[in-house]
Design an enzyme around this catalytic site. Sequence first.
Site, PDB file in Angstrom:
ATOM      1  CE  LYS A 297      -3.448   2.446   2.757  1.00 56.78           C
ATOM      2  NZ  LYS A 297      -4.446   2.347   3.827  1.00 56.78           N
TER       3      LYS A 297
ATOM      4  CE  LYS B 250      -6.033   2.081  -0.161  1.00 56.07           C
ATOM      5  NZ  LYS B 250      -6.404   2.203   1.219  1.00 56.07           N
TER       6      LYS B 250
HETATM    7  C1  PBG Z   1      -7.327   3.575   5.841  1.00 56.04           C
HETATM    8  C2  PBG Z   1      -7.665   3.443   4.399  1.00 56.04           C
HETATM    9  C3  PBG Z   1      -7.530   4.398   3.370  1.00 56.04           C
HETATM   10  C4  PBG Z   1      -8.088   3.835   2.229  1.00 56.04           C
HETATM   11  C5  PBG Z   1      -8.543   2.569   2.577  1.00 56.04           C
HETATM   12  N1  PBG Z   1      -8.244   2.333   3.916  1.00 56.04           N
HETATM   13  C6  PBG Z   1      -7.018   5.771   3.418  1.00 56.04           C
HETATM   14  C7  PBG Z   1      -5.613   6.016   3.732  1.00 56.04           C
HETATM   15  O1  PBG Z   1      -4.802   5.115   3.900  1.00 56.04           O
HETATM   16  O2  PBG Z   1      -5.294   7.189   3.835  1.00 56.04           O
HETATM   17  C8  PBG Z   1      -8.213   4.500   0.882  1.00 56.04           C
HETATM   18  C9  PBG Z   1      -9.248   3.950  -0.025  1.00 56.04           C
HETATM   19  C10 PBG Z   1      -9.624   4.833  -1.148  1.00 56.04           C
HETATM   20  O3  PBG Z   1      -9.015   5.887  -1.405  1.00 56.04           O
HETATM   21  O4  PBG Z   1     -10.587   4.478  -1.837  1.00 56.04           O
HETATM   22  N2  PBG Z   1      -6.085   3.184   6.249  1.00 56.04           N
END
Ligand code: PBG
Length: 330
Positions: free
Chosen positions: A203, A256
């Site tokens: 991520k 992601k």
């Molecule tokens: C939380 C999380 C996030 C997303 C999913 N879980 C935001 C982040 O990490 O700032 C983003 C999902 C999206 O943008 O659709 N940790």
Amino acid sequence: MSDPRFPASRLRRLRRGPALRDALADVTLGLHNLIYPVFVTSGDEARPVSSMPGVEQLPVKLAVERIRGWAASGLRQFILFGVTSADRKDARGSFAAHPDAPVNRTLAGVRDAGIDAVMYADLCFCEYTEHGHCGPLCPDDPAATVDNDATLELLGKTAIAQAKAGADVVAPSGMMDGMVGSIRSALDAAKFDQTAILAYSVKYASNFYGPFREAGEGGMKFGDRKGYQMDFRRSREWRLELEADLAQGADMVMVKPAVAYLDILAQVRQSCDVPVAAYHVSGEYAMLHAAAQRGWLDLKAGAMETTLAIRRAGADLVLSYFAPQMIEWL
Ligand code: PBG
């Protein structure tokens, strides 16, 4: 001049007509490949998210009803995110583990209603902490570093609460070191050995999460997430994250965002044999909508091509805000 192996029309011959093209399409997309992210709140009205057309924050009861309807139409996988009112937020995000938290109430509601759906619970604290970071901060640290090991303990506790409420899969998204292993031991010790872990293994600290932070009301009050999420300028670090999560018992892994990271997704797919998911994130969704609103591209065609591309790169599962529309489109 012309190469005898490729006479005129050699390559175009198999593109003639929709039936032949359909027959030869080897990348497919079905509702069973999709996981729909659902934002649940303790409020009593549905609230649209302005930067994500079609997406709403849903009160628990309505969320359960919607999930029942989607599941009856063939969309049967959902990942829940909780919107927390300011008065329930604290420095440690404790409310995440409370049975009254909207995510836990929705899980219980879906189970009580006997709905046949695979329920994933996002497992992170950014929607529950008052500062908006993904775990408690180290005391007296001006750099606002998230306390890794304190977060691990809370993750274990929250995973148990989510499993108890009815989650089939918990999905840790906070990028803490050691998160998969500690969640697995906590779940096993509490006899939830059948609860699976979908790790957000790879991520990135992406600029495409902006609209989600509006939807989940989980933006940071200060600082950023670069101290725990990955740097997109590093091209090989994904392998270490993947190996660590697999060694600790991740049942499935995620990349992601999806579209800007198809190169990484393809490599992850080739490097492991567990199911791979990819998150077509909020900013990637919002961009397609913004262009379509201006008449610059066709929404359905753009969404289909993009989602197919994520599948082609190697995703078994795609987390997509387009999922409910795909019920009509597919
Ligand atoms: C939380 C999380 C996030 C997303 C999913 N879980 C935001 C982040 O990490 O700032 C983003 C999902 C999206 O943008 O659709 N940790």
